[in-house]
Scaffold this motif. Structure first.
Motif, mmCIF file in Angstrom:
data_model
loop_
_atom_site.group_PDB
_atom_site.id
_atom_site.type_symbol
_atom_site.label_atom_id
_atom_site.label_comp_id
_atom_site.label_asym_id
_atom_site.label_seq_id
_atom_site.Cartn_x
_atom_site.Cartn_y
_atom_site.Cartn_z
ATOM 1 N N LEU A 22 0.823 -1.206 0.000
ATOM 2 C CA LEU A 22 0.000 0.000 0.000
ATOM 3 C C LEU A 22 0.862 1.263 0.000
ATOM 4 N N TYR A 23 1.976 1.216 0.724
ATOM 5 C CA TYR A 23 2.872 2.385 0.728
ATOM 6 C C TYR A 23 3.341 2.713 -0.683
ATOM 7 N N GLY A 24 3.733 1.658 -1.402
ATOM 8 C CA GLY A 24 4.194 1.894 -2.760
ATOM 9 C C GLY A 24 3.131 2.511 -3.634
ATOM 10 N N VAL A 270 3.960 11.158 3.256
ATOM 11 C CA VAL A 270 3.989 9.931 2.467
ATOM 12 C C VAL A 270 4.514 8.761 3.288
ATOM 13 N N ARG A 271 5.646 8.947 3.890
ATOM 14 C CA ARG A 271 6.270 7.840 4.629
ATOM 15 C C ARG A 271 5.703 7.831 6.038
ATOM 16 N N SER A 272 4.644 7.066 6.246
ATOM 17 C CA SER A 272 3.918 7.122 7.509
ATOM 18 C C SER A 272 3.024 5.904 7.639
ATOM 19 N N ALA A 273 2.490 5.758 8.826
ATOM 20 C CA ALA A 273 1.435 4.772 9.052
ATOM 21 C C ALA A 273 0.104 5.498 8.877
ATOM 22 N N ASN A 274 -0.415 5.472 7.665
ATOM 23 C CA ASN A 274 -1.658 6.157 7.347
ATOM 24 C C ASN A 274 -2.819 5.405 7.998
ATOM 25 N N VAL A 275 -3.643 6.119 8.771
ATOM 26 C CA VAL A 275 -4.720 5.440 9.503
ATOM 27 C C VAL A 275 -5.702 4.744 8.573
ATOM 28 N N LEU A 276 -5.760 5.163 7.293
ATOM 29 C CA LEU A 276 -6.638 4.481 6.349
ATOM 30 C C LEU A 276 -6.207 3.030 6.122
ATOM 31 N N PHE A 277 -4.892 2.764 6.210
ATOM 32 C CA PHE A 277 -4.409 1.393 6.047
ATOM 33 C C PHE A 277 -4.975 0.461 7.113
ATOM 34 N N PHE A 278 -5.345 1.043 8.231
ATOM 35 C CA PHE A 278 -5.721 0.231 9.389
ATOM 36 C C PHE A 278 -7.225 0.271 9.654
ATOM 37 N N GLY A 279 -7.970 0.755 8.666
ATOM 38 C CA GLY A 279 -9.419 0.673 8.726
ATOM 39 C C GLY A 279 -10.141 1.923 9.177
ATOM 40 N N ALA A 280 -9.467 3.047 9.302
ATOM 41 C CA ALA A 280 -10.145 4.275 9.710
ATOM 42 C C ALA A 280 -11.091 4.752 8.614
ATOM 43 N N PHE A 298 1.481 -0.035 15.204
ATOM 44 C CA PHE A 298 2.351 -0.323 14.069
ATOM 45 C C PHE A 298 3.437 0.743 13.932
ATOM 46 N N ALA A 299 3.056 2.003 14.045
ATOM 47 C CA ALA A 299 4.006 3.104 13.872
ATOM 48 C C ALA A 299 5.128 3.038 14.901
ATOM 49 N N ARG A 300 4.800 2.680 16.125
ATOM 50 C CA ARG A 300 5.830 2.584 17.162
ATOM 51 C C ARG A 300 6.838 1.489 16.822
ATOM 52 N N LYS A 301 6.342 0.346 16.346
ATOM 53 C CA LYS A 301 7.241 -0.744 15.995
ATOM 54 C C LYS A 301 8.085 -0.397 14.770
ATOM 55 N N ALA A 302 7.457 0.229 13.796
ATOM 56 C CA ALA A 302 8.137 0.542 12.538
ATOM 57 C C ALA A 302 8.897 1.862 12.591
ATOM 58 N N LYS A 303 8.779 2.560 13.716
ATOM 59 C CA LYS A 303 9.446 3.857 13.887
ATOM 60 C C LYS A 303 9.036 4.829 12.778
ATOM 61 N N LEU A 304 7.731 4.926 12.601
ATOM 62 C CA LEU A 304 7.137 5.831 11.627
ATOM 63 C C LEU A 304 6.157 6.767 12.327
#
Length: 692
Positions: A22-24, A270-280, A298-304
């Motif tokens: 999805l990021y890509g 762009v380089r982020s944990a977009n809340v839409l990816f997680f069902g928002a 996810f963001a905490r683990k991925a440091k994003l």
């Protein structure tokens, strides 16, 4: 972004792979969207320039465009208060076929709670027309409409016409109109909440005397105003007209002011944990709180960082944050909105309700650190004051954290931070229409700052530091604007060590408080070290203290529970158009012979207009004055009552003249402790402030 694979222990690999895919996809889409937004913004500006709009020169020549800050000439407050993106225009200065109400500073009246103590009242079909001073594509309207007959508020449309386009703004009184004694009621027919309390209006305690007719309901209506924001959909040039027309949906509509603003396009991350990816859900139909939790984990683990794109996201509870960055697309675009929810059993923090808010972990749970919140709006749903409820926009403990560029609306308190914590920076936020405080550094907050925030229509102190149980130290409130706090103070400091209040603008406190306040009260730790009030400007302060039935000062120092004997420096401040006094120093009557206020120094101050005195001293103690210039003083310059013991040796309060005090207010005839006490001197309304 961290690579996916079997070596990953804490991140679900399937989710990781899907997220990378999805990021890509989103990277290319967002880049394209960014370019399109830039083109779209340019086209809008270009179209507005070609649309036959009167030129700026024409508008300046023909239209009476009056931009104010705190309802006065911006030149009088230059360099002080928050730097904001919008232009403030008072309705009473605009074209209208309605009725100007005010000026009036009497509590419980519509003019008193208006910016500048004046507004415009419209019958259905009447209008106010503003002329834009600068290009704008967004407006904020501050208004009041009636309550429902039994409380709870109503809604009514307001027509917003620019050029040939008319939009509808929905006004509501569901978040305004409180009644009765603290902590207030939304029921206009309610009986007294505290029948045993002293009632100033009749000088009686109703439980032990016969109530008098003045106590008929609704009793003490207040908190009349609200505000709404609207994106106009196009950019309009300076000189164009914005006409606001009242509807038949309300018997009357009061318009106080219009803020107009040129809002830039949404920001992208762009380089982020977009809340839409997680069902928002950006439509606001479904609850997005679980999606926010997943994105944060996810963001905490991925440091994003977490990114919240444009949209309305429904969140009906606290989002707990720790070691995470959450960014929106801008507070006009990313709106996180929730309902207040009654709890079946009280929460561990004793709350009986919950609602939308971003909370650090409480100190008992380890606290949070490294939290950064920016670029979104929090729209709450708080309609009554319940002090045990944690229904604030931002809460908990947030060490080494920042809160920047938020719009916080309709929560109980914008930010209530419970320490101990350190190094919190609260900057560039707009906080409006709160039931209680705007911001409170509560209990052991150290080395923290609130800077360049704009606050309007708080139901209690605008900005407060409250050293309850553990001292607050090394904090600064700097370059903030606080307007129309309905109850209590613009900026209040309750105990603490080495704190600073600098270069703020505070206007129109309504009742039972003042613009600047230092109080030994509410169980606060003693004042120690220094407390500096430097370079602030207050406007139309020095208001009425309902419980004492006396006027306060633009700045007031209050010894209720302890002596105030820290080094207090009031330097370079301007106190303009004071309703009663410029300075009030007081101890409560039962403790007047126990506590004093000493080591207080006033220097390089300008006072333009007092309804009564420059200094009202109702306490034992002392103060020095140097280069304090005053004009348009309504009563004796120093109203010195001391401790009201009226000893042969003079007042228990000593005034030291260090020279340069112009305007004759101090008086060469006056000994340091001359008794000049008038308990409630007549008020002489001062003229409007002017350039010194």
């Amino acid at each position: 972004m961290q690579q996916c694979g079997k070596s990953m222990k804490d991140i679900d690999n399937t989710l990781c792979v899907a997220s990378q895919r999805l990021y890509g996809q989103l990277t290319s889409l967002e880049k394209e969207l960014s370019m399109n937004m830039a083109r779209y913004s340019a086209v809008l500006v270009g179209l507005s320039l070609l649309a036959g709009v009167p030129s700026t020169a024409y508008a300046t020549e023909k239209a009476q465009v009056k931009v104010t800050r705190a309802a006065i000439d911006p030149a009088l407050v230059a360099g002080r208060g928050a730097s904001v993106a919008f232009q403030e225009q008072e309705a009473e200065n605009a074209a209208t076929n309605g009725t100007v109400i005010g000026p009036d500073r009497t509590a419980y009246t519509l003019p008193a709670e208006a910016s500048g103590r004046t507004a415009v009242k419209l019958a259905p079909g009447q209008w106010v027309e503003f002329t834009l001073p600068k290009a704008a594509n967004a407006i904020t309207v501050r208004y009041s409409i009636p309550d429902a007959a039994t409380g709870g508020g109503i809604t009514a449309p307001l027509a917003v016409k620019v050029r040939n386009t008319t939009r509808t703004m929905t006004l509501t009184s569901q978040y305004s109109w409180l009644y009765n004694q603290y902590p207030f009621s939304d029921d206009p027919d309610a009986g007294l909440l505290h029948p045993d309390w002293w009632i100033t209006e009749c000088a009686c305690v109703p439980a032990s005397t016969t109530p008098v007719p003045v106590l008929k309901t609704p009793f003490r209506p207040s908190h009349f105003y609200d505000e709404q924001r609207l994106l106009l959909g196009s950019t309009y040039r300076a000189g164009e007209k914005v006409r606001l027309t009242a509807s038949a949906g309300a018997a009357w509509t009061v318009l106080d002011l219009l803020d107009s603003e040129l809002v830039g396009p949404p920001s992208l991350l762009v380089r982020s944990a977009n809340v839409l990816f997680f069902g928002a859900d950006p439509t606001g139909r479904r609850d997005s709180a679980p999606a926010f939790d997943r994105a944060i984990a996810f963001a905490r683990k991925a440091k994003l960082p977490v990114y919240v794109p444009p949209g309305v996201f429904q969140v009906n509870r606290h989002i707990v944050v720790d070691d995470v960055t959450i960014r929106g697309a801008g507070n006009w675009y990313t709106i996180i909105k929730g309902h207040e929810v009654a709890l079946s059993t009280p929460a561990p923090d004793k709350s009986t309700h919950t609602g939308v808010g971003f909370y650090g972990k409480y100190v008992a749970d380890g606290g949070s650190r490294n939290v950064h919140l920016a670029g979104f709006a929090i729209e709450g749903d708080v309609r009554e004051r319940i002090d045990i409820d944690q229904v604030n926009g931002i809460g908990g403990a947030l060490t080494d954290s920042t809160v920047d560029g938020l719009y916080i609306h309709h929560t109980k308190v914008g930010l209530w931070l419970d320490g101990p914590m350190s190094n919190v920076k609260v900057t560039n936020n707009v906080i409006t229409d709160q039931i209680a405080d705007g911001l409170n550094f509560h209990t052991g907050v150290t080395n923290s700052v609130a800077r360049n925030n704009f606050l309007r229509n708080t139901g209690d102190d605008g900005l407060a530091m409250w050293a309850e149980g553990t001292t607050n130290a090394g904090n600064t409130f700097d370059h903030n604007t606080v307007q129309t706090p309905v109850l209590a103070n613009g900026i209040a400091i309750y105990g603490g060590t080495d704190n600073t209040v600098s270069d703020n603008l505070v206007a129109d406190p309504i009742r039972e408080g003042s613009a600047l306040h230092a109080g030994s009260r509410f169980g606060a730790e003693p004042f120690a070290g220094h407390l500096w009030f430097t370079g602030n400007t207050t406007v139309r302060a020095g208001t009425y203290e309902l419980n004492w039935n006396i006027g306060l000062g633009a700045i007031w120092l209050y010894a209720l529970e302890k002596n105030i004997d820290a080094d207090i420096q009031v330097v370079g401040d301007n106190f303009l158009d004071n309703t009663y006094n410029a300075v009030m120093m007081v101890a409560d009557w039962p403790v007047k012979d126990l506590y004093s206020i000493t080591d207080t120094h006033f220097k390089d101050i300008k006072i333009d207009g007092t309804g009564t005195s420059v200094l009202s001293a109702r306490v034992a103690g002392s103060a020095t004055f140097e280069n304090v210039d005053a004009r348009n003083v309504g009563a004796v310059g120093v109203n010195n009552c001391g401790s009201f013991d009226f000893t042969p040796a003079g007042s228990e309060f000593h005034v030291t003249d260090l020279g340069g005090n112009d305007g004759g207010w101090l008086g060469a005839w006056m000994l340091p402790n001359t008794i000049t006490c008038a308990d409630r001197p007549p008020v002489v309304a001062p003229p409007a402030p002017a350039t010194w």
